[in-house]
Design an enzyme around this catalytic site. Structure first.
Site, PDB file in Angstrom:
ATOM      1  N   PRO A  23       0.856  -1.194   0.000  1.00 44.76           N
ATOM      2  CA  PRO A  23       0.000   0.000   0.000  1.00 44.76           C
ATOM      3  C   PRO A  23       0.887   1.237   0.000  1.00 44.76           C
ATOM      4  O   PRO A  23       1.781   1.362   0.840  1.00 44.76           O
ATOM      5  CB  PRO A  23      -0.790  -0.137   1.309  1.00 44.76           C
ATOM      6  CG  PRO A  23       0.055  -1.006   2.189  1.00 44.76           C
ATOM      7  CD  PRO A  23       0.799  -1.926   1.274  1.00 44.76           C
ATOM      8  N   MET A  24       0.656   2.149  -0.947  1.00 42.22           N
ATOM      9  CA  MET A  24       1.488   3.350  -1.060  1.00 42.22           C
ATOM     10  C   MET A  24       0.601   4.568  -1.285  1.00 42.22           C
ATOM     11  O   MET A  24      -0.151   4.624  -2.253  1.00 42.22           O
ATOM     12  CB  MET A  24       2.494   3.189  -2.210  1.00 42.22           C
ATOM     13  CG  MET A  24       3.546   2.121  -1.958  1.00 42.22           C
ATOM     14  SD  MET A  24       4.635   1.827  -3.387  1.00 42.22           S
ATOM     15  CE  MET A  24       3.564   0.782  -4.414  1.00 42.22           C
ATOM     16  N   GLN A  76      -6.278  -1.408   3.399  1.00 41.97           N
ATOM     17  CA  GLN A  76      -5.446  -1.070   4.550  1.00 41.97           C
ATOM     18  C   GLN A  76      -6.094   0.067   5.321  1.00 41.97           C
ATOM     19  O   GLN A  76      -6.415   1.115   4.763  1.00 41.97           O
ATOM     20  CB  GLN A  76      -4.032  -0.655   4.158  1.00 41.97           C
ATOM     21  CG  GLN A  76      -3.176  -0.462   5.419  1.00 41.97           C
ATOM     22  CD  GLN A  76      -1.773   0.013   5.165  1.00 41.97           C
ATOM     23  OE1 GLN A  76      -1.557   1.136   4.731  1.00 41.97           O
ATOM     24  NE2 GLN A  76      -0.797  -0.848   5.455  1.00 41.97           N
ATOM     25  N   CYS A 106       3.513   3.110   9.021  1.00 44.79           N
ATOM     26  CA  CYS A 106       3.723   4.414   8.394  1.00 44.79           C
ATOM     27  C   CYS A 106       4.289   5.411   9.410  1.00 44.79           C
ATOM     28  O   CYS A 106       3.737   5.567  10.506  1.00 44.79           O
ATOM     29  CB  CYS A 106       2.419   4.941   7.821  1.00 44.79           C
ATOM     30  SG  CYS A 106       2.610   6.517   6.960  1.00 44.79           S
ATOM     31  N   LYS A 145       0.441  -4.909   9.170  1.00 49.21           N
ATOM     32  CA  LYS A 145       1.706  -4.534   8.542  1.00 49.21           C
ATOM     33  C   LYS A 145       2.468  -3.665   9.533  1.00 49.21           C
ATOM     34  O   LYS A 145       1.941  -2.644   9.998  1.00 49.21           O
ATOM     35  CB  LYS A 145       1.486  -3.771   7.235  1.00 49.21           C
ATOM     36  CG  LYS A 145       2.780  -3.466   6.478  1.00 49.21           C
ATOM     37  CD  LYS A 145       2.484  -2.842   5.114  1.00 49.21           C
ATOM     38  CE  LYS A 145       3.764  -2.703   4.293  1.00 49.21           C
ATOM     39  NZ  LYS A 145       4.678  -1.676   4.834  1.00 49.21           N
ATOM     40  N   HIS A 177       7.924  -4.803   7.560  1.00 50.62           N
ATOM     41  CA  HIS A 177       8.892  -3.925   6.892  1.00 50.62           C
ATOM     42  C   HIS A 177      10.178  -4.018   7.699  1.00 50.62           C
ATOM     43  O   HIS A 177      10.218  -3.610   8.854  1.00 50.62           O
ATOM     44  CB  HIS A 177       8.370  -2.493   6.860  1.00 50.62           C
ATOM     45  CG  HIS A 177       9.224  -1.556   6.064  1.00 50.62           C
ATOM     46  ND1 HIS A 177       8.716  -0.439   5.451  1.00 50.62           N
ATOM     47  CD2 HIS A 177      10.551  -1.558   5.785  1.00 50.62           C
ATOM     48  CE1 HIS A 177       9.694   0.205   4.825  1.00 50.62           C
ATOM     49  NE2 HIS A 177      10.812  -0.456   5.023  1.00 50.62           N
ATOM     50  N   GLY A 219      12.987  -2.747   0.448  1.00 55.00           N
ATOM     51  CA  GLY A 219      14.223  -2.894  -0.301  1.00 55.00           C
ATOM     52  C   GLY A 219      14.255  -4.000  -1.338  1.00 55.00           C
ATOM     53  O   GLY A 219      15.308  -4.240  -1.932  1.00 55.00           O
ATOM     54  N   GLY A 240       7.186  -2.750  -3.025  1.00 57.97           N
ATOM     55  CA  GLY A 240       6.567  -1.437  -3.115  1.00 57.97           C
ATOM     56  C   GLY A 240       6.996  -0.642  -4.325  1.00 57.97           C
ATOM     57  O   GLY A 240       6.491  -0.814  -5.423  1.00 57.97           O
ATOM     58  N   ARG A 241       7.974   0.256  -4.126  1.00 56.21           N
ATOM     59  CA  ARG A 241       8.353   1.205  -5.177  1.00 56.21           C
ATOM     60  C   ARG A 241       8.794   0.536  -6.470  1.00 56.21           C
ATOM     61  O   ARG A 241       8.510   1.031  -7.567  1.00 56.21           O
ATOM     62  CB  ARG A 241       9.452   2.134  -4.658  1.00 56.21           C
ATOM     63  CG  ARG A 241       8.939   3.200  -3.691  1.00 56.21           C
ATOM     64  CD  ARG A 241      10.088   3.957  -3.069  1.00 56.21           C
ATOM     65  NE  ARG A 241      10.819   3.136  -2.112  1.00 56.21           N
ATOM     66  CZ  ARG A 241      12.014   3.459  -1.609  1.00 56.21           C
ATOM     67  NH1 ARG A 241      12.615   4.557  -2.015  1.00 56.21           N
ATOM     68  NH2 ARG A 241      12.590   2.673  -0.727  1.00 56.21           N
TER      69      ARG A 241
END
Length: 343
Positions: A23-24, A76, A106, A145, A177, A219, A240-241
């Site tokens: 989730p971003m 989320q 977050c 998370k 994470h 990562g 993610g990214r």
């Protein structure tokens, strides 16, 4: 309503949660998720974080909008009040989500002021209460998370206790994470890269809690890395990214390499399949760039990628922009690919 103790029904329908897209905020909206689903039919997708107060007190139910094609898709939630989260979870289940996930990772100032997100790593008892309250009222899976710790906490002490308490509350799946969050002194952006990752600790947690389904996040930039994590004993990997900026590289081969089903997806065909979705969005009053901004990295690393990004970035913002902009950009990529093959 009694919560199912096992998530076997979801696993049978949607796979074993071996891969998911994180989730971003501002990125994994419904348009992004629809696009990602065309690249992978099995990868679990997550919404941006939606706060429980926005749903329960603010009545912002439009934040739950999604299409049936997005499944499997998880909601989320951000929050720290058990009863409010329970009400939000009910709304999420009624909206059709396959999972409700509690954000305990977050690090932004916004979530700290609202006493949720990574700050909840300091309150595992509260997190356990939140999980229990949600599980009591929904049948979908309730997951967490989290980070490995925050600020001065010692992750080797904090994380086992955190996992023990949420497991006792009935949580059976957790995404970790693998880095601390620094709530003071680092920006949310810096918290994505600092401090260093501790994958070894996540593996230790899997050994210590074999009954928990544990996914690692942070990562991971390739399916090769993801496969290595899975082969080493973890149950899942969340990317993610890299999945956002290089969607074809991560997702187009995910079904074949991670789930051992299906074939590599052709990104050119994905663009063509997006046309009806774009047309429906425009017909409802939407704008092209709201969709294509998520597609800029589709051809990253391939001939024509720069032209693709430029044509979409410049053309999609025009008021009259339609799917033809996207198809013209695709033609530029096809031409570049043909020229490259002829060399």
């Amino acid at each position: 309503m009694n919560r199912k103790d096992e998530n076997s029904d979801i696993i049978n329908n949607y796979g074993d949660f071996r891969l998911s897209v994180a989730p971003m905020m501002d990125w994994t909206d419904r348009h992004c998720r629809y696009f990602h689903r065309l690249l992978s039919s099995r990868t679990l997708l997550y919404t941006e974080m939606v706060t429980a107060p926005a749903l329960v007190r603010g009545g912002a139910l439009h934040l739950l909008d999604h299409s049936t094609q997005e499944h499997p898709v998880a909601l989320q939630l951000g929050g720290s009040d058990p009863q409010e989260l329970a009400q939000a979870a009910i709304l999420g289940e009624q909206a059709g989500y396959d999972e409700v996930n509690l954000n305990c990772g977050c690090p932004s100032d916004r979530v700290q002021s609202g006493t949720f997100g990574a700050v909840l790593m300091r309150e595992p008892g509260r997190v356990a209460d939140c999980v229990s309250a949600m599980r009591e009222v929904v049948d979908v899976d309730v997951t967490v998370k989290c980070r490995i710790g925050v600020d001065e906490q010692d992750p080797t002490e904090v994380l086992p206790d955190f996992l023990e308490q949420i497991r006792a509350s009935g949580c059976r799946r957790v995404i970790i994470h693998a880095r601390k969050a620094w709530l003071q002194g680092l920006s949310p952006k810096e918290n994505r890269d600092i401090p260093s990752l501790d994958y070894a600790l996540v593996h230790q947690m899997k050994a210590a809690f074999p009954d928990l389904h544990i996914s690692v996040n942070g990562g991971i930039t390739s399916l090769t890395q993801a496969r290595a994590m899975l082969d080493a004993g973890l149950d899942g990997v969340m990317i993610g990214r890299a999945a956002y900026h290089h969607p074809a590289e991560i997702l187009a081969d995910a079904d074949r390499l991670i789930f051992q089903t299906g074939q590599t997806v052709d990104p050119f065909e994905v663009v063509r399949k997006m046309v009806p979705y774009v047309e429906r969005h425009l017909a409802s009053g939407g704008r092209l760039h709201q969709i294509t901004r998520h597609m800029l990295g589709l051809f990253a690393g391939r001939p024509g990628a720069r032209s693709w990004r430029r044509m979409l970035s410049e053309g999609a913002v025009r008021k009259d922009a339609g799917p033809m902009i996207m198809l013209q950009a695709l033609e530029s990529v096809l031409s570049a690919a043909q020229e490259d093959a002829a060399v």
